[in-house]
Write a protein that holds these residues in place. Structure first.
Motif, mmCIF file in Angstrom:
data_model
loop_
_atom_site.group_PDB
_atom_site.id
_atom_site.type_symbol
_atom_site.label_atom_id
_atom_site.label_comp_id
_atom_site.label_asym_id
_atom_site.label_seq_id
_atom_site.Cartn_x
_atom_site.Cartn_y
_atom_site.Cartn_z
ATOM 1 N N THR A 87 -15.321 -57.330 17.491
ATOM 2 C CA THR A 87 -14.295 -58.382 17.473
ATOM 3 C C THR A 87 -13.428 -58.234 16.221
ATOM 4 O OG1 THR A 87 -15.929 -59.798 18.510
ATOM 5 C CG2 THR A 87 -13.964 -60.874 17.693
ATOM 6 N N PRO A 112 -9.390 -52.520 22.569
ATOM 7 C CA PRO A 112 -8.296 -51.541 22.723
ATOM 8 C C PRO A 112 -8.249 -50.510 21.587
ATOM 9 C CG PRO A 112 -7.428 -53.629 21.968
ATOM 10 C CD PRO A 112 -8.895 -53.829 22.109
ATOM 11 N N GLN A 116 -11.125 -55.232 16.557
ATOM 12 C CA GLN A 116 -10.002 -55.541 17.443
ATOM 13 C C GLN A 116 -8.938 -56.346 16.691
ATOM 14 O OE1 GLN A 116 -10.742 -58.599 20.253
ATOM 15 N NE2 GLN A 116 -8.557 -58.670 20.716
ATOM 16 N N ARG A 117 -9.408 -57.318 15.903
ATOM 17 C CA ARG A 117 -8.460 -58.181 15.186
ATOM 18 C C ARG A 117 -7.779 -57.429 14.033
ATOM 19 N NH1 ARG A 117 -9.066 -63.493 16.675
ATOM 20 N NH2 ARG A 117 -8.407 -64.339 14.683
ATOM 21 N N ASP A 131 -26.813 -55.745 18.591
ATOM 22 C CA ASP A 131 -25.582 -56.427 18.998
ATOM 23 C C ASP A 131 -24.497 -56.110 17.977
ATOM 24 O OD1 ASP A 131 -23.690 -58.333 19.861
ATOM 25 O OD2 ASP A 131 -24.533 -59.840 18.514
ATOM 26 N N TRP A 161 -17.018 -50.573 8.866
ATOM 27 C CA TRP A 161 -18.112 -51.483 9.234
ATOM 28 C C TRP A 161 -19.402 -50.683 9.234
ATOM 29 C CZ3 TRP A 161 -13.162 -52.198 10.538
ATOM 30 C CH2 TRP A 161 -12.647 -53.475 10.474
ATOM 31 N N THR A 192 -21.204 -57.052 18.666
ATOM 32 C CA THR A 192 -20.037 -57.821 19.102
ATOM 33 C C THR A 192 -19.210 -58.323 17.914
ATOM 34 O OG1 THR A 192 -21.385 -58.528 20.952
ATOM 35 C CG2 THR A 192 -19.305 -59.658 20.665
ATOM 36 N N PRO A 193 -19.824 -58.913 16.873
ATOM 37 C CA PRO A 193 -18.996 -59.381 15.754
ATOM 38 C C PRO A 193 -18.207 -58.247 15.106
ATOM 39 C CG PRO A 193 -21.213 -60.293 15.597
ATOM 40 C CD PRO A 193 -21.242 -59.264 16.686
ATOM 41 N N GLU A 194 -18.816 -57.065 14.988
ATOM 42 C CA GLU A 194 -18.113 -55.916 14.391
ATOM 43 C C GLU A 194 -16.915 -55.530 15.269
ATOM 44 O OE1 GLU A 194 -21.338 -56.245 14.489
ATOM 45 O OE2 GLU A 194 -22.335 -55.332 12.767
ATOM 46 N N LEU A 208 -16.010 -55.668 26.438
ATOM 47 C CA LEU A 208 -14.924 -56.459 25.846
ATOM 48 C C LEU A 208 -13.576 -55.730 25.928
ATOM 49 C CD1 LEU A 208 -16.775 -57.813 22.679
ATOM 50 C CD2 LEU A 208 -16.359 -58.996 24.838
ATOM 51 N N ARG A 209 -13.591 -54.524 26.521
ATOM 52 C CA ARG A 209 -12.356 -53.743 26.629
ATOM 53 C C ARG A 209 -11.613 -53.718 25.279
ATOM 54 N NH1 ARG A 209 -13.854 -51.895 31.037
ATOM 55 N NH2 ARG A 209 -12.748 -52.061 33.014
#
Lengths: 431, 287
Positions: free
Chosen positions: A235, A267, A238-239, A229, A221, A231-233, A264-265
């Protein structure tokens, strides 16, 4: 008072006046002074100048010189032109003899051109781009011989250390979570200096041991260095099922990364380069959400890289009430290196000082500094490599080098603790 | 991936929407292309950070919003209203105002990154996507503020006169509506929306003196996309751009830095097909 008395007084005043100006070395300390990088450059240089002046100044030939620092605010964060103009003004109007500092590579490139035009020695203490020296000093020595770098290590060397740190974390995932082939996501800001690192990291992570790390790269990414921000990266990472995030972040994006990752913890354990996480203000900037973030750094509390490390950190903290970042230790080292070179040269003649600087072998707070043929700081065990640090328990602690086996020797510093995987990463992936 | 796009897109839309609505309102009624709009958003975030050191969240937020409101009305009274016939001059004055606010922030708080503690820490999972609770709170807050603004504009006489001034200034004046008064209300409401967006975003954002620049581009794009001066258009523009950004990050991870560029490309494409924007009057008609 008679005419003779007046004349004597004038003569004494003139002699004293000329004596004072002749015995002062004016060093321009350049940097973005409204920002921590510039502020610490100034602090580091101030500390070194005070130490040298307290000890009687710099011995050059038969004379002793006091150091006078000139604060040069370059505004380089927003304008490269401002930076070049500031350096030109420092040389022509403020009459500085030497220059120390600089942070943004693009700005340092422009500033060093000005320094070369005026044949002024410029010791870089904040910018990492390889090309600031490589391809200039070696290919056009006569023009660029006045340029040196004390800190940080050049980009390609920073890459080497950051990949070693990533190896530590991948190994921790493998051993502690029982995952034979950990999945790694690469999150690198879109910048020229990051491109080769992304390419090398991708290859090294995926290659089988012993050449590579035997991991799986789930994606790369590339946010903007100034993104506010991510967040989308995160998320998406994570997925993708990553357990490790290799970060290559020098810009302000490092802060939203740490904050969003912690909130967002996610992992996956972050490791690599995150310049914002090198600073004491990291936890405040991320609202304490940046705990467990790991990054390359130059110094860490309580870790004695050399006998000069702890005294430097203690004095700096006592004087400025902050933990020094690399521009501080860089500027501190640069002033001492320059002073020692001037003493060795025995003259302020610029060519003689350049030759004396080339012979530098100085042990400073971050390691031993020896210049290579491009006037860059040498990387490697026994020289300077940097540290791997992690934010644990509200403080920065070092986790690398710890039993680093290299070139038939083992490198370890006292005060270096084992790396700790974030608890939510362990909880999500333990098998 | 669809869920990630949907959830993240919606959260981002709320923030962009609040900023875009205030901007559209100021332009629509007062005819001021206020490039300092997102600087007011920054000022509110910094004010909140400062006041939180002295008091609780609610009074700090209230004081911050009032401070920005006062600042905007003063700026309008001193600099903008006397010059509003000269569009280019107003544009330059608003840029100068934004840079002034930026330099004041730099002077007072330095270049260090600051953060405001979240009111709601932690996250929730929606359709398998992790969303910060603070982001959801901001979205709800944005929704509430937008509904209130809507109710004010649609359901009150003052709102009617503001909308009338936005639609046709000459006709509104003929009907006895004071354009000057409507202008003050629009500027005040616009700045208040910017301040509220700043307050909503501050706990999720990194505070630094240049934080007003990136959203300004997006807000300008959203307002032009929706149609200059159109309030529903501004909201729709914000929605389109937010979803475009999130989609780019999810579909082209290696090109995540292009998120704003792609959003702006969509803007250009829409304007080629429909120069007046999605909801706006044509530019020729505007002039």
């Amino acid at each position: 008072m008679g005419r003779i008395g007046t004349a004597v007084l004038w003569a004494v005043a003139l002699l004293l006046g000329s004596g004072v100006s002749a015995q002062t070395l004016r060093i321009g300390v350049v940097g973005p002074m409204a920002f921590v990088q510039g502020e610490h450059t100034w602090y580091g240089a101030t500390l070194a100048a005070e130490e040298i002046n307290r000890a009687g100044g710099v011995q050059i030939g038969n004379q002793r010189y006091r150091i006078e620092l000139i604060r040069v605010d370059t505004n380089e964060m927003t304008s490269v032109t401002d930076a070049a103009t500031a350096v030109e003004r420092a040389i022509t109007a403020q009459r500085v003899d030497f220059l120390v500092g600089g942070f943004r590579s693009e700005a340092v490139l422009a500033m060093t051109e000005v320094a070369a035009d005026y044949r002024k020695i410029f010791i870089i203490t904040g910018a990492a781009l390889d090309g600031l020296l490589a391809g200039r000093v070696d290919r056009n020595y006569e023009r660029f011989k006045y340029l040196f770098r004390v800190s940080p290590n050049k980009s390609s060397d920073l890459a080497r250390t950051s990949l070693l740190l990533a190896g530590e974390v991948i190994q921790a995932v493998r051993q502690q979570l029982g995952i034979p082939r950990p999945r790694v996501a690469i999150l690198a800001e879109r910048a020229a200096w990051a491109d080769p690192l992304v390419e090398t990291a991708g290859r090294l992570f995926a290659a089988p041991p012993p050449q590579g790390y035997g991991a799986e790269v789930v994606g790369t990414w590339r946010p903007s260095a100034t993104a506010t921000d991510v967040t989308p990266e995160l998320t998406a990472i994570q997925r993708a099922g990553a357990q490790v995030i290799f970060t290559v972040l020098s810009g302000p994006v490092g802060v939203p990364f740490g904050r969003d990752w912690g909130r967002l913890r996610i992992p996956a354990a972050p490791v690599g380069i995150n310049v914002e996480a090198q600073q004491e203000t990291w936890l405040r900037a991320t609202d304490n959400l940046g705990t467990y973030v790991a990054t390359l750094n130059s110094l860490a509390p309580g870790v004695a890289i050399t006998p000069r490390t702890i005294p430097f950190i203690s004095t700096f903290q006592a004087r400025f009430r902050q933990f020094p970042i690399y521009t501080a230790s860089g500027a501190y080292g640069a002033i001492h290196i320059l002073a020692e070179a001037l003493t060795r040269a025995g003259t302020t003649n610029v060519d003689a000082v350049v030759r004396a600087l080339e012979a530098t072998d100085y042990t400073g707070p971050t390691g031993r500094i020896v210049f290579d043929r491009t006037h860059d700081v040498t990387w490697g065990p026994g020289y300077t490599t940097g540290l791997g640090v992690q934010w644990v328990g509200g403080r920065m602690q070092a986790f690398w080098p710890r039993n680093w086996q290299v070139e038939g020797r083992v490198v370890s510093y006292a005060g270096v603790r084992p790396y700790q995987l974030p608890p939510w990463v362990v909880e999500a992936w333990r098998r | 991936m669809l869920a990630a796009i949907l959830v993240n897109g919606l959260v981002l839309s709320g923030i962009y929407g609040m900023l875009a609505l205030g901007f559209a309102l100021t332009y629509g009624v007062a005819r001021i292309l206020n490039l300092a709009h997102t600087a007011f958003y920054m000022a509110a975030a910094y004010a909140l950070f400062f006041f939180l050191g002295l008091m609780g969240f609610a009074p700090a937020a209230l004081l911050s919003a009032l401070l920005v409101l006062g600042l905007a009305l003063l700026a309008y009274w001193f600099f903008l209203e006397p010059l509003k016939e000269y569009e280019a001059t107003v544009l330059i004055v608003t840029i100068a105002l934004a840079l002034l606010l930026q330099e004041v922030a730099l002077l007072l708080f330095g270049g260090h990154f600051r953060s405001v503690p979240a009111l709601l820490p932690g996250f929730v999972e929606i359709l398998g996507v992790r969303v910060a609770q603070q982001a959801l709170l901001a979205l709800l807050f944005a929704g509430g503020v937008l509904l209130l603004a809507w109710a004010f504009l649609k359901g009150t006489r003052l709102g009617l006169s503001i909308r009338a001034a936005a639609q046709d200034q000459e006709a509104a004046e003929l009907l006895g509506i004071s354009l000057s008064r409507a202008g003050y209300w629009a500027v005040g409401l616009g700045a208040l929306l910017a301040a509220l967006a700043g307050l909503a975003v501050a706990p999720m954002a990194t505070l630094e003196p240049h934080m007003w620049m990136p959203p300004l581009l997006v807000v300008l794009a959203a307002v032009v996309l929706g149609g200059l001066g159109s309030l529903p258009g501004a909201l729709l523009g914000a929605l389109v751009l937010a979803f475009a950004e999130v989609t780019v990050v999810n579909l082209v991870p290696g090109g995540a830095f292009l998120r704003t560029a792609v959003a702006l490309l969509i803007l250009v494409l829409v304007l080629v097909l429909r120069p007046e924007g999605l909801f706006g009057a044509s530019f020729a008609e505007e002039r």
